[in-house]
Scaffold this motif. Structure first.
Motif, short mmCIF file in Angstrom:
data_model
loop_
_atom_site.label_atom_id
_atom_site.label_comp_id
_atom_site.label_asym_id
_atom_site.label_seq_id
_atom_site.Cartn_x
_atom_site.Cartn_y
_atom_site.Cartn_z
N ILE A 55 -6.33 -5.32 4.09
CA ILE A 55 -6.03 -3.93 3.76
C ILE A 55 -4.79 -3.53 4.55
CG2 ILE A 55 -8.27 -3.06 3.05
CD1 ILE A 55 -8.91 -2.36 5.84
N VAL A 56 -3.90 -2.85 3.86
CA VAL A 56 -2.65 -2.42 4.48
C VAL A 56 -2.65 -0.90 4.50
CG1 VAL A 56 -0.14 -2.59 4.40
CG2 VAL A 56 -1.54 -4.44 3.48
N VAL A 57 -2.63 -0.34 5.66
CA VAL A 57 -2.62 1.12 5.76
C VAL A 57 -1.29 1.58 6.37
CG1 VAL A 57 -5.12 1.33 5.95
CG2 VAL A 57 -3.76 1.09 8.01
N GLY A 58 -0.91 2.78 6.00
CA GLY A 58 0.34 3.33 6.54
C GLY A 58 0.60 4.70 5.95
N VAL A 105 4.10 0.47 2.70
CA VAL A 105 2.79 -0.16 2.50
C VAL A 105 2.85 -1.12 1.32
CG1 VAL A 105 0.42 0.30 1.78
CG2 VAL A 105 1.46 1.73 3.53
N ASN A 106 3.41 -0.65 0.23
CA ASN A 106 3.43 -1.49 -0.97
C ASN A 106 4.31 -2.73 -0.81
OD1 ASN A 106 1.60 0.01 -2.37
ND2 ASN A 106 3.13 1.28 -3.41
N LYS A 107 5.33 -2.61 -0.01
CA LYS A 107 6.17 -3.79 0.21
C LYS A 107 5.37 -4.87 0.94
CE LYS A 107 10.92 -4.90 1.45
NZ LYS A 107 12.19 -4.41 1.97
N ARG A 164 -4.54 -4.22 -5.24
CA ARG A 164 -4.13 -2.89 -5.67
C ARG A 164 -3.06 -2.32 -4.75
NH1 ARG A 164 -9.01 1.09 -5.91
NH2 ARG A 164 -8.60 1.16 -3.69
N LEU A 165 -2.07 -1.73 -5.38
CA LEU A 165 -1.02 -1.06 -4.62
C LEU A 165 -1.51 0.31 -4.16
CD1 LEU A 165 1.92 -1.91 -7.03
CD2 LEU A 165 1.62 -2.85 -4.74
N CYS A 166 -0.80 0.86 -3.22
CA CYS A 166 -1.21 2.17 -2.72
C CYS A 166 -0.61 3.26 -3.60
CB CYS A 166 -0.76 2.24 -1.27
SG CYS A 166 0.19 3.61 -0.81
N ARG A 167 -1.37 4.33 -3.76
CA ARG A 167 -0.90 5.46 -4.57
C ARG A 167 -0.02 6.35 -3.69
NH1 ARG A 167 -5.54 8.45 -7.82
NH2 ARG A 167 -6.25 8.82 -5.71
N ALA A 168 1.02 6.87 -4.30
CA ALA A 168 2.02 7.59 -3.49
C ALA A 168 1.52 8.95 -3.00
CB ALA A 168 3.30 7.76 -4.28
N VAL A 207 -6.16 -7.66 -1.79
CA VAL A 207 -5.25 -6.86 -0.96
C VAL A 207 -5.25 -5.45 -1.53
CG1 VAL A 207 -2.91 -6.62 -0.07
CG2 VAL A 207 -3.81 -8.89 -0.56
N GLN A 208 -5.38 -4.47 -0.68
CA GLN A 208 -5.27 -3.09 -1.16
C GLN A 208 -4.47 -2.27 -0.16
OE1 GLN A 208 -9.19 -1.16 -1.47
NE2 GLN A 208 -10.08 -2.97 -0.51
N GLY A 209 -3.59 -1.48 -0.72
CA GLY A 209 -2.79 -0.58 0.11
C GLY A 209 -3.46 0.78 0.17
N LEU A 210 -3.55 1.33 1.35
CA LEU A 210 -4.23 2.61 1.54
C LEU A 210 -3.32 3.54 2.34
CD1 LEU A 210 -7.69 1.07 2.48
CD2 LEU A 210 -7.12 2.14 0.30
N LEU A 211 -3.27 4.77 1.89
CA LEU A 211 -2.37 5.75 2.51
C LEU A 211 -3.13 6.58 3.55
CD1 LEU A 211 0.61 6.35 1.88
CD2 LEU A 211 -0.18 8.30 0.54
N LYS A 212 -2.51 6.75 4.67
CA LYS A 212 -3.13 7.59 5.70
C LYS A 212 -3.05 9.06 5.27
CE LYS A 212 -2.15 4.66 9.68
NZ LYS A 212 -1.34 4.53 10.91
#
Lengths: 941, 462
Positions: B216-219, B225-227, B245-249, B261-266
């Motif tokens: 999981i990639v958070v930022g 994050v998506n990169k 899954r990419l993170c939603r903007a 892999v999933q991107g998660l937004l703080k």
């Protein structure tokens, strides 16, 4: 960061696995096992199935006996073991997949055929450990209830994951098989309908005649009860005729219906043919439109009916195809039983046209073969192929040829019709040594007993899918047989060079195949066997040596490009005449006269476009001005993939792999001719045994290589100096395996061939067995040679050649178990050639070799394409600095010693050449030919 | 479509679920085999709003009944959940049915929980099949307990049906593409430190590979994050990328169990709350990457993770078993403990094992000039090497243990023979092999309850 909103308080210290029995504990059936079987044995997951390996099951939901298994592929009772096929058939056929109306809908005048799309189901029986991909389909049968017979084809496996992960591939393959079976069934159904219509017409005409006679015999104004009964019978027959005509119309319109299944596999060729032939069918249909034609003909006096029948098919007599088939004798049908025919249900084989049925079975067998094995190996193999496609620039070094794999891949994606293409596809799909032997025999059996005239053969291309003319169908295989035989013979020819008893024509054929297959640039000239004498070869090699000797004083320096960038720089430099004329006349140029004995090496190298080999010290290549290649490797890949050498503009389609020779220097031409003669010699001398897969014309398959893995492991275990031998091969130094026993030598060569970089599609760089002396040019061409030790004058000349070139080669004596080669003190190969290895199996060792060689190829790729290693950073930077940077990279970045560096340098040179050949304007770039003058050491066990 | 369908039972209840975006799921159903009436549909869940394809309730009922046909013959063990997968071209749908036994009104019944999708979504759904099935299987376990107690199973099933609808809808819009352009990743940088620190990148990729490609990639910055998400996905197979899954903007997705892999937004406060239970239920251990502060943490290795996961599942089911009231469905956010098991909440640990494989790759790949496909080729070679090494390792163990019949006792030999003496290298290759042969870690490392620390001691003793 890690949220825990409602953490229940800690109660006591955690005690793993020490739970006390709790009366309030959840029963196991409602919980999850803490230690499932997979933990103690990951291989046990699939071991409790009652069958030994995956198989294909064809089942039917019979209207008489219910679900029943029909056949399995492979048809071996051992495969199914104690697995209850009856029960499993019941399970898979009890799925209500159809859910569509069939039969006679209310309000419709005639019975309707239901065109049901196939359905696919994955289900399992967890208790039995059996899971299945089930492909449901419906076939048509005039005598069945609702005219339909439900069938299913199931791929049964013990691993559910294997089925789900390969669902799309399974679906594709079974869809192909299903479409094939259904196409055959439609033909058979149409044929059956036509016969039935003939029966009905005949019956109608008989009834009509009888009725007419009765009418004439009786009084004019009244009808007897018998006459009324006849009239009713006649009406029933007429009704039945209309019904069957309508069924025929329906089945012939099958291909026009819109497909609801986006995953159905249809063949475009079939569809086109079907369209054209449907018109033909409709034409016949029009002729059949008048059910009373028999009567009219009788009235017209054009046709005579008798009880024997058989000659009344005047309508179809104009069809030549129909003339040849056995004429059908119409049967008299009782009108009452028009729908109640013989209730014996047809078998699956009877329901389908024979050719289509056979093709379907062949497809299913192929499917079973291709999905055989453990999922992890199938999965990795697929990933492996996908990744190798992305790195084609270095694949030629150690990887299996991807050419056929591409076809495989395309084949799985491309929808194809089994009947039109299947036999050809079989040839493509299966390795020739396995398939091509029996294939023609099998196909021969399909040939019609009588030869067909060419006109009928040409008409086959327009054969109808519903092909009511049997002759069309029967003649098709003969065409395919011819093609198959031809192609098989061709393939045989390409394999014959390594077999005993090769005839002259076959030799020539093998030569042809060598020419066409081998990317060897030396094969540009067609060799003339009549001129291939050893004397000439010897003189040529002498000439070569003389040339080399003459050039010893030339201070040409080492102009050999050691990287792609350097070669490109030379290309540009040569364009500007920077190389100077001195190099142009030199084929082999020593570096320095003063250090002849000590010189590290020299090599043949193409210096495009002049293709003049340059000289260098193999481990100390002097730098040269090196412009950057601003061309990405992939841009050239299509050419490289085809192993095209030479300028595309100079190639003719027939000789696409030949090199243009017009602008080559004489020396190169001579070399090429000489090599061609050697080809002939080696093909004939190497044809004693077929034991080894290596040699000219033999494609190295993965299977061969895996078998060789066992030999390689044995070699590594038996010979403590195996590492030195492998180093020789990997660094480009020719290794000669000397021995009296051909079998032993061949086995050793097969094992060691795994380590030969860029062995060629057919192992051109390996000569498995040579029974005559070799020359210097042979050393350029072959990197691994099996040499016969003989006690004869020939043998002495061989020993002479061995001692003569001993400075340039390594000699592995299989009889004495010794190795003479320069010492190797590197670490790069320590892991792959450790005689104390605990690897038990050859197949495992082969995988280990694959990994190691893949690693080496990656490093060589990196070294080759790392720009700054080969370019001066500033204008003031001299070639020595660039060279120093290269050395620094090898030693410090990659941590390689002197000998290990030689491996990467050699591999890098091969990549450079492979990369540049298509772009070098047709230069006949000879393979690297490097010698190392380091003193050789004799290793013994 | 509607012709031939039986009349809809008036007893079928329906829940309409509001899902953001386009939900490819047509409906979910719960059906059971009534001993008198045959297959009966009890409940339908359907996404609210426009859909690609419309199914009437009658059609849904028909299809749901369809899934139970033939199950009268079912002879599975008690508690077993069997999966059936239908592709019905005639109806243009795919149906995934989980068949299980449950107690309804005092009788044992065969039940089916099904989800229905359009056939056109087959390629989209297939990579996600395992995720959906595993999640549904666990909610069925909970539902069976609820049925045993005579409570209404629908409320329990809704706990997972709705998130699965949301997952599929989010994947429809933010799924990582099968083919990733290396230009959208860190590997296209001119130099190694351009986008992120060298050590961070090395550690992130190494840990990502050690945890079977599950991260999981958070930022705070969605692009950043998506990169990293795309970069990590380069090391996955195409099928695994389809499960990423990419993170939603604008706002973050929820964490979803099972994605690779999933991107998660703080959030605006600069934090992201990870649900402990869901992270633990992931099929593989997870790497946690924070691109804001460049930290990389990882969960314990597979065997320990799986063991903890099962312990926690048992604890959760046990808690449910002990519940006295239908109203007391424990929410998923509760951390379940009991007398015998207290989960270690500190599941993410520092990356301890160093490797040479990724280290050298990262060092070397940036030497190749960007923009010429050279790096893609080198990456393919690197992945090929990893896959081959994993297969070799698997075959080695297979040979040594006669396919698991004997215990594996030669880890040291394996490491020497296959050049995996660095722990990080071994972990990476073992992770690849675990994906090929589930349970390999537990088998190789013996007792599954070793902690990472204990295992480290064992490894160091060699």
């Amino acid at each position: 960061m890690i949220g825990s909103p409602d953490v229940v308080a800690f109660t006591k210290e955690d005690e793993y696995g020490q739970a006390n029995p709790d009366p309030w504990a959840v029963p196991e059936e409602f919980s999850v096992p803490l230690h499932p079987l997979a933990d103690s044995n990951p291989w046990a997951k699939t071991s409790y199935a009652k069958f030994t390996k995956d198989f294909i099951l064809i089942s039917e939901f019979s209207e008489q006996v219910g679900p029943q298994p029909l056949l399995t592929i492979p048809d071996d009772p051992k495969v199914c073991g104690t697995f209850d096929l009856n029960y499993f058939s019941l399970r898979i056929m009890s799925v209500d997949y159809q859910a569509s109306f069939v039969g006679h809908p209310p309000g419709s005048g005639y019975p309707r055929l239901s065109f049901v799309e196939d359905s696919r189901v994955v289900l399992g029986d967890s208790k039995e450990g059996a899971f299945a991909y089930v492909h449901h389909l419906t076939l048509y049968d005039l005598e069945a209830r609702g005219f339909v017979r439900p069938f299913c084809m199931a791929y049964v496996a013990a691993d559910e994951r294997k089925i789900m992960l390969q669902f799309q591939e399974l679906s594709l393959r079974f869809s192909q098989a299903s479409e094939c079976l259904k196409a055959g069934n439609r033909r058979a159904f149409a044929k059956e309908l036509q016969r039935k219509l003939q029966d009905l017409e005949y019956t109608h005409s008989v009834l009509q005649r009888e009725e007419g006679l009765q009418r004439e015999a009786g009084p004019q104004c009244m009808y007897s009860a018998h006459a009324v009964e006849k009239a009713n019978e006649l009406a029933n027959v007429e009704k039945s005729i209309y019904e069957h005509r309508d069924l025929l119309r329906q089945i012939s319109s099958y291909h026009r219906r819109p497909r609801r299944d986006p995953h159905a596999v249809t063949c475009q060729k079939c569809m086109t043919e079907c369209l054209s032939e449907c018109e033909e069918l409709l034409d016949k249909y029009v002729k059949l439109a008048n059910p009373f034609s028999y009567c009219e003909k009788e009235e017209d006096g054009q046709g005579q009916f008798d009880d024997e029948g058989g000659e009344e098919e005047a309508d179809e007599e104009d069809d030549e195809g129909v003339k040849r088939r056995p004429s059908y004798t119409p049967q008299l049908i009782k009108a009452k039983s028009a729908k109640c025919f013989d209730k014996r249900l047809k078998t699956l084989q009877e329901l389908c046209d024979e050719t289509f049925y056979d093709a379907t079975l062949e497809l299913l067998k192929e499917t079973e073969r291709s999905f055989r094995g453990d999922l992890c190996y199938l999965h990795t193999r697929r990933l492996d192929k996908a990744l190798r496609r992305k790195q084609r620039v270095a694949n030629f070094l150690f990887e299996e040829d991807l050419g056929n794999d591409d076809e495989d891949e395309a084949e799985t994606v491309r929808p194809f019709c089994a009947v039109n293409h299947a036999i050809d596809s079989c040839i493509l799909l299966n390795p020739p040594p396995i398939v091509l032997g029996p294939e023609p025999l099998e196909l021969d059996a399909l040939e019609p007993p009588e030869p067909l005239d060419p006109t009928s053969e040409t008409s086959h291309t327009q054969e109808s899918e519903l092909g009511l003319g049997e002759s069309h169908l029967e003649s098709s295989p003969s065409d395919q047989t011819l093609e198959t035989q031809e192609s098989s013979e061709e393939t045989k020819g390409s394999f014959s060079s390594d077999k005993s008893g090769v005839g002259p024509s076959e030799k020539q054929q093998s030569l042809t195949s060598m020419k066409s297959e081998a990317p060897d640039p030396d094969s540009d000239l067609t060799p003339d066997p009549d001129h291939n004498t050893d004397l000439e070869r010897e003189s040529s090699s002498e000439e070569m040596e003389t040339t080399a000797g003459d050039d010893e004083g030339d201070d040409g320096g080492d102009q050999t490009p050691v990287s792609l960038l350097e070669v490109v720089s030379e290309l540009k430099a040569s364009g500007e005449d920077e190389c100077g004329g001195g190099n142009e006349s030199d084929l082999l140029v020593p570096i320095d006269t003063a250090c002849c004995m000590a010189q590290e090496g020299f090599l043949y190298e193409a210096s495009a476009p002049e293709t003049m080999p340059c000289l260098r010290q193999s481990s100390h290549p002097p730098p040269s001005p090196t412009p950057v290649v601003n061309q990405e490797p992939q841009a050239l890949l299509p050419l490289q993939d085809d192993y095209t050498v030479g300028s595309p503009c100079l190639e003719s389609p027939a000789t696409g792999l030949e090199l243009p020779v017009g602008h080559l220097g004489d020396a190169v031409s001579r070399t090429s001719a000489e090599d061609g003669s050697d080809c002939t010699m080696s093909a004939s001398t190497g044809s004693d045994r077929a034991a080894s897969p290596l040699g000219y014309g033999g494609v190295l398959t993965l299977c061969h290589r895996k078998k060789a893995g066992q030999g390689a492991l044995r070699f590594v275990r038996q010979y403590p100096f195996a590492m030195q031998a492998l180093w020789c091969l990997l660094s480009g130094r020719t290794l000669v395996v000397l021995g009296a026993d051909e079998g032993r030598v061949r086995r050793l060569v097969a094992a060691l061939a795994l380590f030969v970089p860029a062995p060629g599609k057919c192992g051109e760089r390996v000569q498995a067995w040579l029974s005559c002396p070799f020359t210097l040019t042979d050393l350029q061409r072959w990197k691994l040679i099996g040499l016969q030790r003989v006690a004869s004058p020939v043998g002495s000349s061989m020993l002479y050649s061995l001692s003569r070139y001993s400075r340039y080669i390594s000699i592995l004596d299989a009889d004495q178990k010794t190795l003479r080669c320069p010492p190797y003190r590197g670490q790069l190969l320590a892991n792959v050639a450790d005689h104390r290895t605990y690897i038990r199996r050859g197949s495992t060792y082969f995988l280990h070799i694959q990994s190691t060689l893949c690693h080496l190829a990656a490093k060589a790729f990196l070294f080759t394409f790392t720009h700054h290693l080969h370019l001066p950073v500033s204008a003031t930077e001299g070639p020595e600095v660039v060279e120093g940077r290269r050395r620094c990279f090898l030693q410090e970045q990659l941590g390689l010693g002197e000998e290990d560096s030689q491996i990467l340098l050699y591999l890098s040179q091969l990549i450079t050449q492979q990369y540049l050949q298509p772009a070098s304007g047709g230069s006949a770039a000879a393979p690297c030919f490097s010698f190392n003058y380091t003193t050789s050491v004799l290793y013994k066990i | 479509m509607s012709s031939g369908c039986p009349p809809q039972s008036p007893a079928v209840a329906k829940s309409e679920v509001a899902v953001e975006g386009e939900c490819p799921l047509l409906a979910a159903t719960f059906a059971y085999w009534d001993n008198i009436l045959g297959p009966r549909v009890r409940h339908i869940w359907a996404p609210k709003g426009d859909q690609l394809m419309f199914l009437s309730d009658g059609e849904v009922t028909f299809l749901a009944n369809h899934t139970l046909n033939g199950e009268i013959l079912r002879s599975a063990e008690c508690g077993a959940v069997d999966v059936k997968f239908f592709v019905l071209a005639e109806k243009g749908v795919i149906i995934v049915s989980l068949i299980f036994d449950g107690e309804l009104k005092g009788d044992k019944n065969t039940c089916a929980l099904s989800i229905i999708l359009p056939q056109t979504e087959l390629a989209f759904y297939l990579p996600l099949h395992t995720i959906c099935v595993e999640r549904l299987k666990h909610v069925i376990r909970k539902g069976r307990i609820w049925m045993q107690k005579g409570y209404n199973i629908i409320s329990v099933l809704s706990l997972e049906i709705v998130p699965i609808m949301e997952l599929l809808a989010s994947m429809k819009t933010h799924c990582v593409p099968e083919d990733i352009d290396i230009k959208d990743t860190v590997l296209n940088d001119d130099d190694i430190g351009d986008s992120c620190h060298e050590d961070f990148l090395h550690k992130a990729i190494s840990s990502h590979l050690q945890t079977c490609g599950c991260s999981i990639v958070v930022g705070s910055n969605p692009e950043k994050v998506n990169k990293i998400v795309r970069t990590l996905c380069l090391f996955l197979t195409p099928a695994e990328r389809k499960c990423s899954r990419l993170c939603r903007a604008d706002s973050s997705f929820k964490y979803d169990t099972g994605l690779f892999v999933q991107g998660l937004l703080k959030d605006s406060t600069g934090s992201f709350v990870l649900p402990f239970r869901q992270v633990l239920y992931s099929p593989y251990p997870t790497t946690h990457i924070d691109v804001d502060i460049n930290t990389v943490k990882q969960m314990p290795p597979c065997h320990e993770h799986t063991y903890n996961q099962r312990r926690y599942m048992r604890s959760e089911l046990s808690a449910l078993w002990k519940t006295d009231s239908e109203e007391d469905i424990p929410p998923d956010t509760v951390i379940h403990t009991d007398e015998t098991f207290t989960p270690d909440l500190n599941v993410f640990q520092d990356v301890m094992h160093t490797d040479t494989l990724v280290k050298s790759f990262i060092d070397e790949v940036f030497m190749l000039k960007p923009g010429l496909s050279l790096r893609s080729t080198y990456l393919a070679q690197f992945l090929l090497l990893l896959h081959r090494k994993a297969l070799t390792l698997l075959k080695y163990i297979e040979d040594e243990t006669q396919k698991g019949k004997k215990p594996f006792r030669s880890l040291r030999n394996l490491k020497n023979d296959l050049n995996l003496t660095m722990e990080g290298d071994l972990n990476i290759i073992m992770a690849f092999a675990e994906k090929l042969r589930a349970g390999l870690h537990s088998f190789v490392f013996g007792k599954p309850f070793y902690t990472s620390m204990q295992e480290r001691d064992v490894l160091m003793s060699f």
